[in-house]
Design an enzyme around this catalytic site. Structure first.
Site, mmCIF file in Angstrom:
data_model
loop_
_atom_site.group_PDB
_atom_site.id
_atom_site.type_symbol
_atom_site.label_atom_id
_atom_site.label_comp_id
_atom_site.label_asym_id
_atom_site.label_seq_id
_atom_site.Cartn_x
_atom_site.Cartn_y
_atom_site.Cartn_z
ATOM 1 N N GLY A 1 78.678 -17.867 69.113
ATOM 2 C CA GLY A 1 78.582 -16.805 70.122
ATOM 3 C C GLY A 1 77.162 -16.372 70.360
ATOM 4 N N THR A 2 76.708 -16.545 71.605
ATOM 5 C CA THR A 2 75.314 -16.240 71.854
ATOM 6 C C THR A 2 75.046 -16.219 73.348
ATOM 7 O OG1 THR A 2 73.099 -16.966 71.329
ATOM 8 C CG2 THR A 2 74.645 -18.647 71.854
ATOM 9 N N THR A 3 73.833 -15.822 73.705
ATOM 10 C CA THR A 3 73.353 -16.039 75.073
ATOM 11 C C THR A 3 71.956 -16.596 74.955
ATOM 12 O OG1 THR A 3 74.496 -14.055 75.795
ATOM 13 C CG2 THR A 3 72.832 -14.940 77.269
ATOM 14 N N SER B 1 78.255 -18.020 74.950
ATOM 15 C CA SER B 1 79.375 -17.237 75.455
ATOM 16 C C SER B 1 78.924 -16.262 76.536
ATOM 17 C CB SER B 1 80.044 -16.485 74.312
ATOM 18 O OG SER B 1 79.063 -15.762 73.599
ATOM 19 N N LYS C 1 67.022 -17.334 67.536
ATOM 20 C CA LYS C 1 67.719 -18.435 68.187
ATOM 21 C C LYS C 1 66.789 -19.322 68.983
ATOM 22 C CE LYS C 1 71.853 -15.738 68.373
ATOM 23 N NZ LYS C 1 73.005 -15.270 69.089
#
Lengths: 341, 237
Positions: A98-100, A228, A131
């Site tokens: 889950g990340t952007t 996500s 990230k």
């Protein structure tokens, strides 16, 4: 191949006693680093070899593959395990997902941005993870998927690029690095490995951007967002990104995109990291906590105050409606920004 | 997310109602409970764990601490599946000795952390079911805490809780040590006495609400003088 040294993935021989829990652990077999025994890394990968060998001794296979038994029978599973059904070991814990993350090209180079939350099935495992990882002075990679996989694959990629540079006297291009990563990940297709990275670099042909995924995708492009929260980020980027942005404008669009995505996506949040890759190398903008931005935004819009004002005016102007002045309205959430992330 | 969510968490309390035919398969994992916590200060680090070893509804042992001393400046806390904890600590000890013999110096905390990451990732497809936290002093003598996930992703923190009560303890540490989401507070740096008191209070709270945490608390306080161990009793029910 790189990870196979690390995981002892090529030690499946027909005469080995393959009790399911007899894996060898530890990196060094006989005191020498494994890389000195393995052949020099070469780019020729015989396809037939891949189809017959599975790098998994008896590991997890994604559910998409377990349903296709006819496909699996062509893979030679390690001897000792039943051929009819693979025995995946169910994990008792969830992995971080889950990340952007986003990256785009513009006249000043490549801009990469990401949030900093790593979540693990509902719990925020780390509110300040990184990230966007620099690989070398002119290449930066954004990571999405399982954090352990991304961290390790970036290290392996950095090592292989450095070896290439030492052997060939020149740095590998961004496209070459993307192809290298894609080929290194290929043996693990179908397993639980999950890496979705964008490689942003400046090489001899200028700025370039590639998207590499552990399912085999490798794409060149001018704008990518992964994770996500990517749909929300795309909506901001698609309306704002142009080739002739200045660095200031590009940074603010990237930051805005991550900010909007963190607001709407539960699995993204906390802070935003922005990296800029130019001909001089990568530079990092200081990590910014988005919580302050929520408060600033709320003050700018004067959100609840305007709504209160409107209802008060309406009441004052004469009740309106069958309730005769008693106004029913839904409850308001105060200070709802950061806590509801 | 993983497709293995269809399997029940082994070792945790199972629902006692019939929900249809269920395929039972041997699971090599089991959950033995326990909570580990580490806090880093200016010139000290604290690694603490409870000492209860449980499985399902039973308690196997009330005196099974989860802190293991690695070097004079590093302690690791491992919770999760006890079998994997034991094997992992044996492997780390062996690798430490190998490093000492070939490099003629002790491994530093961050080197141990990096090594542990690769050891854990080496078993990416049949992981060690262990939640590790390393606490120690770095080369400059400042406290360092490294927290890991079961497959080797790690980073350096100031404080971290891991294990069964981690979801309860981490927010408390965020508030008391990190001063997160608090307005108008003075950010005073953590002193060793306050840190020790905080860790004790935090574990007492964890023992109240988490069934897998209790019995006793083992604290290892790492300073440049060495490692000092303390044991504090907790709820035994």
């Amino acid at each position: 191949m790189a990870l196979q040294d690390l995981c002892h993935l090529q030690e499946v021989f027909p005469d080995t006693d393959c009790s399911p829990f007899g894996t060898r652990t530890g990196y060094y077999d006989d005191g020498f680093p494994a890389s000195s025994r393995s052949p020099l890394f070469n780019f020729f990968i015989p396809a037939a070899e891949f189809l017959q060998e599975s790098p998994l001794q008896f590991g997890q296979v994604s559910s998409a593959f377990t349903s296709q038994d006819h496909l699996l029978s062509s893979l030679s599973w390690p001897p000792g395990l039943p051929q009819d059904s693979p025995q995946p070991v169910p994990l008792p814990f969830p992995m971080s997902h889950g990340t952007t993350t986003l990256a785009f090209l513009f006249q000043g180079g490549v801009l990469a941005a990401a949030d900093t939350r790593s979540s693990c099935s509902g719990l925020v495992a780390c509110p300040s993870s990184q990230k966007v990882l620099p690989i070398h002075s002119h290449l930066v990679g954004t990571t999405s998927g399982t954090s352990a996989d991304c961290a390790l694959w970036k290290r392996i990629l950095a090592r292989e690029l450095r070896l290439y540079q030492l052997r060939h006297g020149r740095r590998l291009s961004t496209g070459g690095a993307a192809k290298l990563m894609s080929h290194m990940l290929h043996p693990f297709k179908g397993s639980e490995l999950c890496v979705a990275a964008t490689l942003c670099g400046w090489d001899a042909s200028g700025p370039s951007l590639f998207y590499v995924c552990s399912d085999g995708t490798r794409l060149q492009g001018a704008l990518f967002s992964v994770g996500s929260g990517s749909p929300y980020a795309y909506s901001i980027l698609d309306q704002g990104v142009r080739w002739d942005l200045t660095l200031q404008e590009a940074t603010s669009i990237a930051r805005e995109a991550v900010y909007r995505a963190t607001h709407r996506d539960a699995w993204s949040g906390n802070c935003v990291d922005v990296f800029h890759v130019s001909s001089a190398g990568w530079r990092r903008r200081g990590r910014e906590d988005l919580r302050e931005e929520y408060y600033r935004e709320r003050d700018r819009q004067g959100g609840e105050d305007l709504r209160e004002e409107y209802y008060r005016e309406r009441d004052r102007r004469g009740g309106g409606g069958p309730e005769g002045g008693v106004l029913q309205r839904e409850g308001q959430t105060r200070g709802g920004g950061p806590e509801t992330e | 997310m993983l497709s293995s969510q269809s399997y029940q968490d082994p070792g945790k309390m199972k629902d006692y109602h019939y929900s249809g035919p269920v395929e039972h398969r041997f699971s090599p994992y089991s959950f033995n409970g326990g909570t580990v916590l580490a806090v880093a200060g200016e010139d000290f680090a604290i690694v603490a764990s409870d000492t209860r070893l449980s499985e399902g509804y039973s308690i196997h042992s009330r005196d099974s601490p989860k802190c293991y001393k690695l070097t004079d400046t590093t302690v690791i806390g491992c919770s999760g599946f006890h079998g994997d904890c034991l094997t992992l600590t044996k492997i780390i000890d062996a690798r430490l000795k190998m490093y000492k013999h070939s490099n003629n110096k002790t491994m530093t905390s961050n080197a141990i952390a990096a090594m542990l990451s690769t050891i854990l990732y080496g078993r990416r497809f049949f992981p060690y079911y262990v939640y590790n936290i390393i606490g120690g002093l770095d080369e400059h003598g400042k406290g360092a805490v490294y927290s890991f996930d079961p497959v080797g992703s790690y980073q350096r923190d100031t404080y971290k809780a891991g294990g069964s009560a981690s979801a309860m303890l981490q927010p408390l540490l965020d508030n008391q040590i990190g001063f997160k989401n608090m307005e108008g507070v003075q950010h005073i740096p953590l002193s060793q006495e306050r840190a020790v008191q905080l860790v004790k209070d935090v574990f007492i709270s964890a023992a109240e609400r988490d069934v897998y945490t209790g019995d006793a608390l083992r604290l290892c306080i790492i300073t440049k003088e060495g490692i000092n161990e303390q044991t504090v009793p907790l709820r035994k029910d």
